[in-house]
Design a protein around this motif. Structure first.
Motif: not given
Length: 389
Positions: A56-62
């Protein structure tokens, strides 16, 4: 990518991936022989939470949305952590997700339950060649880094490294329960955001798609379940817009910001939170089309036929067809005016819209456009109207 799926068929070249996918699921049952220890369960939970944060923090939001900033070293760490979930490369994942937002719940969205059904949206698309295809021009901002391109090419390395490390340290039971169980749980929790959270939950904001807010999946995915919020304002690092909408990923990012690993977390502005953000013309048109589809033009034409027959009797249908043939030969504007008298009222459309869609200041415009679309659909039916007995 910019074409609807020709079919939902299985791609024969995906056999190795399918065999591996099924084998990993079946490997979960190896716990019957390896045993299940509390330390393995704790490891399973820890690896699930840490790698879900990577997703969620890597693939998605960043990588997908650039909702905050990170240095080059830490962005590589984020990509490595995300890819340890065995969900392909960060560049592929983010480019594919940008397509999802661009075409959400249209025929160009490869994992839309509305268009292709639940199972295809959940996991079937993974084994469909056209659905898997991605345009790396979508992710040119991150593809400029050679280390990310390398990691994307060898996307299996982080997951394999983690699995081997777990086995070397904890043995077979740690591998099965700690690593394999958490991997399978991660997969399906992530897939559910594409499938179930476009079906189950509530819409606070009008987004022109089926995205929902679902508190259960928000907990399971560390905040991704506030999916309607996210589709309304995808640039935000915070997806739980209300104080009670738990978003563990956002809280963790705030902590990382305090120690300097990330910066410039983007929050939703006031006009987003209160729902007054102006909708794009594309979204208004998409919602108007969805509202218009709730009213069958065939049913309206049939009702018009039936009313004519009640008033005129005898050769009513033949006369009715002749009447509309004459109307077709006259000015189209006049024809549309006549048809409008037969359409659902604005009040009916408003009531349907309020039941079906989230509130928006643009609803009056959307309802008017939906009525216009219904009118044009009825006119099209009148050109080749079937004769009802």
């Amino acid at each position: 990518m910019d074409t609807p799926l020709k079919s939902r068929s299985f791609d024969p070249s995906s056999w190795p991936m399918l065999v591996l996918f099924v084998a990993i699921h079946l490997a979960c049952f190896a716990a019957i022989w390896t045993g299940v220890h509390w330390s393995d369960v704790a490891l399973c939970v820890a690896l699930y939470v840490v790698r879900m944060f990577g997703v969620t923090a890597g693939y998605h939001r960043y990588f997908s949305h650039k909702a905050y900033k990170a240095g080059r070293v830490f962005q590589f760490v984020l990509a490595w952590l995300a890819q340890s979930s065995l969900q392909s490369g960060a560049l592929w994942w983010a480019a594919k997700h940008r397509d999802h937002h661009r075409y959400s719940d249209t025929e160009l969205d490869a994992h839309s339950p509305r268009q292709y059904g639940f199972w295809f949206a959940h996991l079937g698309w993974i084994f469909n060649k056209q659905a898997q295809a991605v345009d790396y021009e979508r992710i040119a901002d991150f593809a400029k880094y050679p280390e990310l391109r390398w990691l994307n090419k060898y996307h299996w390395v982080p997951g394999a490294t983690l699995g081997i490390t777990v086995w070397l340290i904890g043995g077979w039971s740690a591998l099965v329960v700690g690593f394999i169980w958490s991997t399978v749980l991660l997969w399906h929790a992530t897939f559910c955001i594409n499938s179930l959270v476009h079906v189950l939950g509530r819409q606070r904001y009008l987004t022109g798609d089926d995205s929902r807010n679902n508190w259960l999946f928000a907990l399971l995915s560390l905040g991704e379940g506030w999916h309607n919020n996210h589709h309304y304002y995808m640039a935000s690092a915070r997806q739980g817009f209300k104080w009670w909408e738990i978003d563990i990923t956002y809280y963790t990012l705030c902590g990382l910001e305090k120690i300097g690993l990330v910066s410039d977390l983007r929050d939703p502005p006031a006009h987003v939170l209160d729902g007054s953000r102006a909708l794009s013309a594309e979204i208004k048109e998409r919602v108007a089309q969805a509202l218009a589809r709730r009213f069958s033009p065939d049913h309206i034409v049939y009702r018009m036929q039936k009313r004519w027959a009640e008033l005129h009797g005898g050769q009513a249908i033949a006369d009715w067809r002749r009447h509309w043939a004459e109307q077709m030969a006259s000015r189209r504007e006049q024809l549309l005016q006549n048809v409008h008298a037969e359409l659902p009222s604005l009040d009916q459309l408003y009531r349907t819209a309020r039941r079906r869609f989230a509130r928006t200041p643009a609803m009056e415009e959307i309802v008017a456009r939906a009525r216009e679309l219904i009118a044009h659909a009825v006119v099209a039916r009148l050109e080749t109207v079937p004769v009802h007995a």
